[in-house]
Enzyme design. Structure first.
Site, PDB file in Angstrom:
ATOM      1  CG  ASN A  94      -1.773  -1.200   1.286  1.00 25.20           C
ATOM      2  OD1 ASN A  94      -1.950  -1.911   0.168  1.00 25.20           O
ATOM      3  ND2 ASN A  94      -2.515  -1.392   2.382  1.00 25.20           N
ATOM      4  CG  HIS A 111       3.654  -1.552  -4.864  1.00 33.35           C
ATOM      5  ND1 HIS A 111       2.458  -2.427  -4.824  1.00 33.35           N
ATOM      6  CD2 HIS A 111       4.501  -2.262  -5.553  1.00 33.35           C
ATOM      7  CE1 HIS A 111       2.637  -3.606  -5.292  1.00 33.35           C
ATOM      8  NE2 HIS A 111       4.104  -3.608  -5.498  1.00 33.35           N
ATOM      9  CB  CYS A 143      16.271  21.325 -10.742  1.00 35.71           C
ATOM     10  SG  CYS A 143      15.236  19.832 -11.035  1.00 35.71           S
ATOM     11  N   GLY A 180      -5.267  -9.137   3.125  1.00 37.33           N
ATOM     12  CA  GLY A 180      -5.820  -8.233   2.179  1.00 37.33           C
ATOM     13  C   GLY A 180      -5.329  -7.774   1.093  1.00 37.33           C
ATOM     14  CB  THR A 181      -2.783  -8.735  -0.807  1.00 40.70           C
ATOM     15  OG1 THR A 181      -1.959  -8.688  -2.328  1.00 40.70           O
ATOM     16  CG2 THR A 181      -1.882 -10.074  -0.186  1.00 40.70           C
TER      17      THR A 181
HETATM   18  P1  OAD Z   1      -6.412  -5.967  -4.718  1.00 39.59           P
HETATM   19  O1  OAD Z   1      -7.348  -4.845  -5.009  1.00 39.59           O
HETATM   20  O2  OAD Z   1      -5.767  -6.425  -5.894  1.00 39.59           O
HETATM   21  O3  OAD Z   1      -6.800  -6.937  -3.804  1.00 39.59           O
HETATM   22  C1  OAD Z   1      -7.585  -6.493  -2.506  1.00 39.59           C
HETATM   23  C2  OAD Z   1      -7.853  -7.669  -1.673  1.00 39.59           C
HETATM   24  O4  OAD Z   1      -8.349  -7.300  -0.484  1.00 39.59           O
HETATM   25  C3  OAD Z   1      -8.733  -8.872  -2.404  1.00 39.59           C
HETATM   26  O5  OAD Z   1      -8.322 -10.102  -2.469  1.00 39.59           O
HETATM   27  C4  OAD Z   1     -10.109  -8.557  -1.357  1.00 39.59           C
HETATM   28  O6  OAD Z   1     -10.901  -9.702  -1.310  1.00 39.59           O
HETATM   29  C5  OAD Z   1      -9.371  -8.228  -0.092  1.00 39.59           C
HETATM   30  N1  OAD Z   1     -10.403  -7.395   1.001  1.00 39.59           N
HETATM   31  C6  OAD Z   1     -11.424  -6.577   0.710  1.00 39.59           C
HETATM   32  N2  OAD Z   1     -11.549  -6.061   1.879  1.00 39.59           N
HETATM   33  C7  OAD Z   1     -11.238  -6.538   2.794  1.00 39.59           C
HETATM   34  C8  OAD Z   1     -10.940  -6.326   4.338  1.00 39.59           C
HETATM   35  N3  OAD Z   1     -12.151  -5.606   4.896  1.00 39.59           N
HETATM   36  N4  OAD Z   1     -10.094  -7.099   4.743  1.00 39.59           N
HETATM   37  C9  OAD Z   1      -9.304  -8.144   4.120  1.00 39.59           C
HETATM   38  N5  OAD Z   1      -9.316  -8.172   2.853  1.00 39.59           N
HETATM   39  C10 OAD Z   1     -10.165  -7.319   2.100  1.00 39.59           C
HETATM   40  O7  OAD Z   1      -5.159  -5.217  -3.858  1.00 39.59           O
HETATM   41  P2  OAD Z   1      -3.510  -5.388  -3.758  1.00 39.59           P
HETATM   42  O8  OAD Z   1      -3.726  -7.144  -3.617  1.00 39.59           O
HETATM   43  O9  OAD Z   1      -2.909  -4.671  -2.699  1.00 39.59           O
HETATM   44  O10 OAD Z   1       0.001  -1.810  -7.336  1.00 39.59           O
HETATM   45  O11 OAD Z   1      -3.066  -4.869  -5.171  1.00 39.59           O
HETATM   46  C11 OAD Z   1      -1.713  -5.322  -5.347  1.00 39.59           C
HETATM   47  C12 OAD Z   1      -1.294  -3.853  -6.269  1.00 39.59           C
HETATM   48  O12 OAD Z   1      -2.065  -3.809  -7.363  1.00 39.59           O
HETATM   49  C13 OAD Z   1      -1.286  -2.618  -5.382  1.00 39.59           C
HETATM   50  O13 OAD Z   1      -0.159  -2.329  -4.575  1.00 39.59           O
HETATM   51  C14 OAD Z   1      -1.112  -1.878  -6.823  1.00 39.59           C
HETATM   52  C15 OAD Z   1      -2.126  -2.482  -7.824  1.00 39.59           C
HETATM   53  O14 OAD Z   1      -1.941  -2.369  -9.099  1.00 39.59           O
HETATM   54  C16 OAD Z   1       0.591  -0.434  -7.730  1.00 39.59           C
HETATM   55  O15 OAD Z   1      -0.002   0.228  -7.762  1.00 39.59           O
HETATM   56  C17 OAD Z   1       2.062  -0.773  -8.265  1.00 39.59           C
END
Ligand code: OAD
Length: 238
Positions: A94, A111, A143, A180-181
């Protein structure tokens, strides 16, 4: 049930879901940002070269949105865990800075951070929490070159020292909590697999199934702000 008291080295990997209950939109869920916006138009170096104002407008909007959000119980629990456990590493995908705001001291931000700006010429960074930013796109006070958000865009490498520290923490831990990923974005998604290969237990906290779920030793299908405080309570008072 896992015996949490036995774990000495603890690593946590968080993603957008941990901030969902704070009001920060995730990327891939039903209301996810990538359902409404095209990453290649907003989160790539090419997009920034083509139209820095458009990219900055999007980041300025996200900064305003995140600026109104506060850490939730999941963030606070991880700060408590850092304070209470002798060997604890927090890795996050995040960019919202909510772990720091909750009191976590050492956070490996894979990130980057949306509150930091980076000079496109000199590479220097500084914090700027103003919302909205007064001038879009912003320019370097030293700059005059364009400033960009100090975040990792698609097609860019992750900061190497942070990535190395994250791989080391994944390889060395006894347990990894994956919170939460969606576990689909590399290289972050491979960290739990490395931990598992090295014999660590994997605990997934996510209301939805992910590609990691089948490998996890324990799956908590609950929102993080509910699951983490309960887990930490059980951890301390088995
Ligand atoms: P995602 O949006 O891909 O996934 C979010 C996850 O959180 C999902 O699996 C949901 O089921 C879960 N979720 C939702 N609500 C929740 C809660 N209350 N408690 C626990 N889990 C919950 O997000 P990321 O996996 O973080 O990259 O995405 C990875 C990267 O993709 C980000 O850092 C970003 C994006 O493109 C960049 O910007 C480089």
């Amino acid at each position: 049930m896992l015996n949490f008291g036995q774990f000495r080295r603890v690593t946590v990997l968080t993603g957008a879901g941990i901030s969902a209950e704070s009001g920060v939109p995730t990327f891939r869920g039903e209301d996810g940002l990538w359902r409404q916006y095209r990453p290649e138009e907003l989160a790539t170096p090419e997009a920034f070269a083509r139209d820095p104002r458009l990219v900055w407008e999007w980041y300025d909007w996200r900064r305003r949105l995140i600026g109104a959000c506060r850490p939730n119980r999941a963030h606070h629990t991880l700060a408590d865990m850092e304070a209470g456990l002798p060997d604890f590493t927090l890795i996050t995908q995040n960019v919202d800075g909510l772990h720091h705001m909750a009191g976590s001291r050492r956070v490996l931000e894979l990130h980057g951070n949306i509150w930091r700006l980076r000079c496109t010429r000199e590479g220097t960074t500084h914090e700027d929490r103003r919302t909205p930013l007064p001038d879009l796109p912003p320019h370097c006070a030293d700059c005059g070159a364009l400033l960009r958000p100090d975040v990792v865009w698609f097609g860019e490498s992750l900061p190497s020292e942070i990535l190395e520290a994250a791989f080391a923490a994944a390889a060395a831990c006894d347990v990894m909590l994956v919170v939460g990923t969606s576990a689909v974005v590399q290289p972050a998604a491979s960290l739990p697999l490395i931990a598992r290969q090295r014999g660590a237990a994997i605990v997934e906290v996510n209301p939805q199934a992910t590609p990691l779920s089948d490998f996890a030793d324990l799956v908590l299908r609950q929102p993080a702000a509910q699951a983490l405080p309960q887990l930490w309570e059980r951890w301390q008072h088995p």
